[in-house]
Write a protein that holds these residues in place. Structure first.
Motif, short mmCIF file in Angstrom:
data_model
loop_
_atom_site.label_atom_id
_atom_site.label_comp_id
_atom_site.label_asym_id
_atom_site.label_seq_id
_atom_site.Cartn_x
_atom_site.Cartn_y
_atom_site.Cartn_z
N VAL A 112 29.06 5.00 -90.10
CA VAL A 112 30.03 3.91 -90.07
C VAL A 112 30.85 3.89 -91.35
O VAL A 112 32.09 3.75 -91.32
CB VAL A 112 29.31 2.56 -89.85
CG1 VAL A 112 30.25 1.39 -90.13
CG2 VAL A 112 28.77 2.47 -88.44
N ALA A 113 30.20 4.03 -92.49
CA ALA A 113 30.92 4.01 -93.76
C ALA A 113 31.95 5.13 -93.83
O ALA A 113 33.05 4.95 -94.38
CB ALA A 113 29.93 4.11 -94.92
N ALA B 63 29.22 -1.72 -94.32
CA ALA B 63 28.59 -0.72 -93.45
C ALA B 63 27.22 -1.20 -92.95
O ALA B 63 26.87 -1.03 -91.78
CB ALA B 63 28.46 0.60 -94.20
N ARG C 22 27.50 -4.19 -90.40
CA ARG C 22 27.79 -3.80 -89.02
C ARG C 22 26.52 -3.81 -88.16
O ARG C 22 26.56 -4.09 -86.96
CB ARG C 22 28.44 -2.40 -89.02
CG ARG C 22 28.33 -1.59 -87.74
CD ARG C 22 29.06 -2.22 -86.57
NE ARG C 22 28.91 -1.42 -85.37
CZ ARG C 22 27.92 -1.55 -84.50
NH1 ARG C 22 26.95 -2.43 -84.70
NH2 ARG C 22 27.87 -0.80 -83.40
#
Length: 310
Positions: A191-192, A219, A222
């Motif tokens: 995600v990051a 991140a 999430r």
């Protein structure tokens, strides 16, 4: 809207910016101050030096809870962002100021709308008045939590939104159910990495502009994991691992001799020969998020690797 000191409220805009004090706001900050914030326009309108001014403390996402401390006659609210731990500043959360019109009353437990909790999985999305209808709230960010308001219709999902009496609609593919398990560090890293090349903004916590600790905070957020907001607090809240044993998704921390931690990066590869390391980080000097071999100046201030202990 009736907000009272000592009571909770919630953010009603897509992204609200938390300010050090009302008097610190600059003319360039107008797009971040309205009842329908334009964070993309705000950031694009600033110079690289304006993006690192110390007037911004953090940012809050739609629906984020705050504790109201003071309401000024000029429409500013002093508050604590209770979902962003900041132990050194306030044990309750991150303190700062927001415009009153960016907040809505918080419903109590008996009044809270029922429905499944959903999380924005897209990097950025928009909320609409009807399926594929006019945009009501643009710029809703990854990790924002929403409450489902009924079944999907033709690829659109109705959601309840603070400050809006009727449900708004979001593309169903931009949502995921709230996580029911803890993520792996590699999932968080993935995600990051989607935020690579986002510009550096001091205090930023959005897909339009972000800082080093904001990248880590967002991140993990999430996936429903609440890490502190600032790098030194993140170091205190995570578990050290021996240098050389770090894995992708772990965290690197940096500090100058005798000073507290001032920078954080996310490990992207196991250490190589001669201790060569790689990381993803929001880089102050290059003013963007990048994945790179650890530069020499960073290696000189590396004070440890940590792991989020779940």
């Amino acid at each position: 809207m009736v907000l009272r000191s000592g009571h909770e409220a919630v953010v009603r805009v897509a992204v609200a910016t938390l300010w050090a004090r009302p008097e610190a706001v600059r003319p360039v900050d107008g797009p971040a101050l309205s009842s329908r914030t334009d964070i993309a326009g705000w950031i694009s309108g600033m110079s690289s030096d304006q993006r690192v001014g110390d007037c911004v403390l953090s940012q809050l996402l739609l629906g984020e809870r705050v504790l109201v401390e003071e309401i000024r006659p000029d429409g500013w609210v002093r508050l604590v962002a209770v979902e962003q731990p900041a132990a050194k500043l306030d044990p309750r959360g991150y303190p700062g100021w927001l415009p009153l019109e960016q907040l809505a009353e918080s419903t109590g437990p008996d009044e809270a709308p029922s429905g499944p909790v959903l999380v924005v999985a897209a990097t950025v999305t928009r909320l609409h008045a009807a399926p594929a209808g006019p945009v009501v709230l643009p710029g809703v960010i990854l990790g924002t939590r929403l409450t489902g308001a009924g079944p999907a219709r033709s690829g659109w999902r109705p959601v309840r939104v603070p400050g809006h009496g009727k449900p708004l609609w979001v593309a169903e593919g931009h949502l995921s159910p709230a996580p029911t398990r803890l993520p792996s560090a590699v999932e968080v890293l993935t995600v990051a990495c989607r935020l690579r090349d986002v510009v550096y903004v001091w205090g930023g916590v959005s897909a339009y502009g972000i800082d080093c600790s904001g990248l880590v905070h967002l991140a993990w957020r999430r996936f429903g994991v609440r890490l502190p907001r600032d790098a030194d607090d993140q170091a205190a809240a995570t578990m050290p691992v021996p240098l050389g044993a770090e894995c992708p998704g772990d965290l690197y921390f940096f500090a100058r001799p005798g000073r507290r931690v001032h920078h954080i990066g996310i490990v992207t590869a196991r250490p190589g020969p001669q201790g060569h390391r790689r990381m993803l980080h929001a880089c102050y000097t290059q003013r963007r998020v990048l994945e790179e071999p650890m530069p020499a100046d960073r290696t000189a201030t590396l004070v440890g690797a940590h792991r989020v202990a779940l």
